[in-house]
Design an enzyme around this catalytic site. Sequence first.
Site, short mmCIF file in Angstrom:
data_model
loop_
_atom_site.label_atom_id
_atom_site.label_comp_id
_atom_site.label_asym_id
_atom_site.label_seq_id
_atom_site.Cartn_x
_atom_site.Cartn_y
_atom_site.Cartn_z
N ASP A 34 10.94 63.56 -44.59
CA ASP A 34 11.19 64.57 -45.63
C ASP A 34 10.91 65.97 -45.09
OD1 ASP A 34 11.87 62.73 -47.44
OD2 ASP A 34 10.17 63.04 -48.80
N ALA A 35 9.79 66.06 -44.32
CA ALA A 35 9.36 67.37 -43.83
C ALA A 35 10.38 67.96 -42.86
CB ALA A 35 8.00 67.25 -43.16
N ASP A 38 13.43 68.99 -44.85
CA ASP A 38 13.16 70.26 -45.55
C ASP A 38 13.22 71.43 -44.58
OD1 ASP A 38 12.88 69.01 -47.91
OD2 ASP A 38 10.69 69.05 -47.96
N LEU A 84 11.06 75.91 -59.18
CA LEU A 84 10.15 76.87 -58.55
C LEU A 84 10.70 77.39 -57.23
CD1 LEU A 84 6.72 75.05 -59.01
CD2 LEU A 84 7.46 77.13 -60.16
N GLU A 114 -2.57 75.07 -59.22
CA GLU A 114 -2.43 73.65 -59.54
C GLU A 114 -1.88 72.89 -58.34
OE1 GLU A 114 0.09 73.24 -62.95
OE2 GLU A 114 -0.59 75.14 -63.77
N LYS A 116 0.55 70.63 -56.56
CA LYS A 116 1.94 70.32 -56.88
C LYS A 116 2.19 68.83 -56.63
CE LYS A 116 6.58 72.12 -56.20
NZ LYS A 116 7.27 70.85 -56.13
N ASP A 118 4.40 65.30 -56.56
CA ASP A 118 5.75 64.95 -56.14
C ASP A 118 6.23 63.76 -56.96
OD1 ASP A 118 7.86 65.63 -54.67
OD2 ASP A 118 7.21 64.70 -52.80
N ARG A 137 14.36 66.32 -66.82
CA ARG A 137 14.83 67.69 -66.70
C ARG A 137 16.36 67.77 -66.83
NH1 ARG A 137 16.66 70.82 -62.47
NH2 ARG A 137 16.15 73.02 -62.64
N GLU A 195 4.31 66.04 -64.99
CA GLU A 195 4.95 65.25 -63.93
C GLU A 195 4.59 63.77 -64.06
OE1 GLU A 195 6.77 67.18 -62.00
OE2 GLU A 195 7.06 66.21 -60.05
N TYR A 247 1.30 69.93 -66.86
CA TYR A 247 1.10 71.21 -66.19
C TYR A 247 1.43 72.43 -67.05
CZ TYR A 247 5.96 70.19 -64.66
OH TYR A 247 7.28 69.84 -64.60
N LYS A 333 3.84 76.07 -50.58
CA LYS A 333 3.96 74.73 -49.99
C LYS A 333 3.04 74.53 -48.78
CE LYS A 333 7.21 72.18 -51.00
NZ LYS A 333 8.64 72.20 -51.22
N CYS A 427 5.98 76.38 -6.36
CA CYS A 427 5.08 76.46 -7.50
C CYS A 427 5.19 77.83 -8.17
CB CYS A 427 3.65 76.21 -7.03
SG CYS A 427 2.42 76.59 -8.29
N CYS A 430 1.51 79.79 -7.56
CA CYS A 430 1.03 80.32 -6.27
C CYS A 430 2.14 80.41 -5.23
CB CYS A 430 -0.11 79.46 -5.75
SG CYS A 430 0.45 77.88 -5.11
N CYS A 451 1.80 70.73 -6.83
CA CYS A 451 1.84 71.91 -5.97
C CYS A 451 1.14 71.50 -4.67
CB CYS A 451 1.12 73.07 -6.64
SG CYS A 451 0.94 74.47 -5.54
N CYS A 456 -4.37 75.62 -5.58
CA CYS A 456 -3.55 76.45 -6.46
C CYS A 456 -4.29 76.88 -7.72
CB CYS A 456 -2.28 75.71 -6.82
SG CYS A 456 -1.28 76.53 -8.04
#
Length: 690
Positions: A34-35, A38, A84, A114, A116, A118, A137, A195, A247, A333, A427, A430, A451, A456
Site C-alpha cells: 500500500d505504501a 501511495d 481529508l 486523532e 487516523k 484505516d 459514505r 470509522e 470521530y 500521514k 579507486c 585514493c 582497492c 586506502c
Amino acid sequence: MTKQEAKQRIEKLKEEINHHRYLYHVEDKLDISDAAFDSLKNELEELELKFPDLITPDSPTQRVGGEPLDKFKKVEHSSPMLSLNDAFGQDEIKAWEERIQKLIPRAKLDYFCELKMDGLAVSLVYENGILVYGATRGDGKIGEDVTQNLKTIEAIPLKLREPADSELKKAGFSEAQIKKILSAVRSGKIEVRGEAIMTKKVFEELNKKYKKEGKALLANPRNGAAGSIRQLDPKITASRKLDFYVYSLISDLGQEKHIEEHQIAKLIGFKTIPENRYCKDLEEVIRFHKSFISRRENLLFECDGVVVVVNNNNLHKKLGVVGKAPRWMQAYKFSGKEATTKVKDIILSVGRTGILTPVAILEPVNLSGVTISRATLHNLDEIKRLGLKIGDTIIIQRAGDVIPDIVRVLPKLRTGKEKEFHMPKTCPICGGRVLKQEISGKKGESVGYFCANKNCLAISLRNIMHFVSKGAMDIEGLGPKIIDQLMQEGLVRNPADIYDLKERDLESLERFAEKSAKNLIEAIEKSKNVSLSRFLNALGILHVGEETAIDLANYFGSINKIAEADFEKINAISNIGPVVSRSISDWFAQEKNKKLLEKLLKFVKIENPKILKKKQTLAGMTIVLTGELESLSREQAKAIVRERGGDVSSSVSIKTDLVVAGAEPGSKYDKAKKLGVKIMGEEEFLGLVK
Ligand code: IVH
C-alpha cells in the site's frame, strides 16, 4: 523538470498505477505494498499540482470515492461526508497552518489530534435515543443504508446512553450545553460519524481460519471492514467482529470545541480513541505525531496518520471547504515503510579491508519519518539481481528499522536515458588499482572488488582526521569513530565531502541522536570561517605543519597566490627549504588536489593575513653570493635578498650591483674585484638588511 518531461512521467505513472490496481482488484494479486502504491500516487498528484493542465479525467487521482451500491437502499446525508487532504512531513503540516493563519490572521490556533483509522467511514443517525439508520459514505452526498449490518457491531449502541447531570458538569459543560445534550438524547435527532474497523488481531485470526477452510483471504484490515459492511448478509458481518470509533458529532449539541464532540460522544455511549489528545499548538501536534511513528505498531488497529483538527469549531465556518476537504482538518500521514524514488547516481564507499561497496544516491524520500537519500547496494551482484540502472525508479524499504534497502526496480517507468553502472578501474578515493577477488562469506562464494592500496581507507581517514583537528579546521565533535562511520557509509570520501553533510545524513547513522546531529552540523558550519594558515595546515600537505603554514600564509597572503606559485617562488621564502618547497608545489599541481581545493573553496571563507611587507632596501639590485656564510644558509641569504626586492644571480658581470662574500670566496670574488663591483662581508650585509 520541464513540462514535456512531466508529461512523459505522468503517463508512465498512470500506466504503472493502473497496472497495480488491475492486478489487485481483478486478479486478486497483491503485487506492491500500500505504501509503495501511495508513494506513486503522491508523485503523480504532485506533478499534476505543478502542471494542472496535464490532469486528464482518467487519471487515478480523479477517482471520486466509491459510488453507492445498487443493492442497498440509498440515504442522503444531512451534510456531505467529506474527505481529508494529506500532509507528509513537518514542512507540509506547517504550510497548512500558515495557510490558515493567512485566512484568519488573529486567531489563536489550538488543535485536537486523532489517530487516523484505516477502515470504513460510517454515519449513524439516532432519533429519540434510538438508532434509526446507519450509512456508508457513498459518493459523499448519497450513501448506502447498511443499518442491518452495522447493528451487528457491538461497539455501536442501538440506544444512546443518558449521561448523569453530574458527569456532564464534571466534564466542564455549561448548564445550557447540558440541557441541549440531554434533550437531544431523550427526544431529538443526533448524528455521529466514525470509522468501522477490523482490529489487526481479528484480521489475522480470520485469515488463519479462512486459510484452513480454503477460503479467499482478506487483503488487509481496511478491506476486511469495508467488505464486511457492504455485503448483504448481516450474519457474515457479525462473524467478522468489527469495531467502531466515533470521530465527529454532526448535530449541534452546543459543542464549541472539537474536543467536546469526543467528550459528548463518549458520554452518550460511543467508543472514542483513548490516545487522542488536545494539543495547544502545532509544536505539540508534531510531537504527538512523532511519538506514534514507532508506537503505531502496538495499536490494536491499522493507523496511517494523525487527523489534526482545528479545535475551535467557530473557526470551521470561516475556513470552509476546498474541493472535497475541509480546511480545518488535515491528515498528517505517517510515511510508509516502503516508498518509491529515483536513483540519481551510484557511488563507491571503501571499507576497512579496502572493499568497494556500491551505494545508491537517491532523490530524498521520507520513509517511516526519516528522509532517506542513499541505500547500500552491497555488491555488483546485487545491482545485477535488481537489474538496476542509474536513473531508475525503485521501491525502497527500511529493513529492521534503520538501514534502507532497495526492494525492486520499476522498469516500466524508464525513459531510455538510464545508465548502466560499471566498476571503475581505479579507486575513486585514493586512485589505487581496483582488484577483483573471490570472497567466501556466510552466503557462500561471491565476487568482491577491492582497492589494491591496502592503506586506502586508513590514509583517507588520517587525512580527514587531520583536516578537522584543532590547529586545522577545528570541527568539534567529528571524532575518528564518526569519520569512520561516515566513510563506511560512503557519505564522506574526502575532506570537502564534510561540507555536503546534512542533518538527515547523520540522523540515519547508528546511535546518532537528533541533538548531536544538529550540533555537528553547526560545528561544521562554524568551521567555514578560517584563517589562511589554518586552512593550509588542514590540507595535509607533506612537510607543511602549523609553522610552515604560517610562513606560507604571511608570505603569499592568499590561497590563489600559493596555488599558482612554482617551486622557485616558494623556495624563496626564508624558512622554507627545497624539500618542503617541492612537496608544496607538487601538491598544488596534482589534478586530484586541484579538484579538492576547488570544492573546498566553494564552502570556506578564508581570512587572509595582513602581510607586513619587508622594506624594499634592495629593490632593483642584482646580488651575487660567494663563499661560506657564517650565520645564514645560502637559501636563507637568497630569501633575504628576494624578500627585499633584490635579485640573486649566480655569476658576476658588469650588471652586478653587489657581491656578498663569506669565508673562502671563489673566483666570483676575484672577478668582482676586477670589474670594480662593490664587495661586502656577511656582517656588513646583515647590517644593510636589518
Ligand atoms: S475526520 C472530513 N477522523 O479518513 C472527513 N476521519 O481520509 C474526515 N478517518 O473518510 C473525518 N480516522 O473515514 C476523521 N480520526 C479520524 C479518522 C478519520 C479515519 C477516515 C474517515 C475519512 C478518511 C479521510
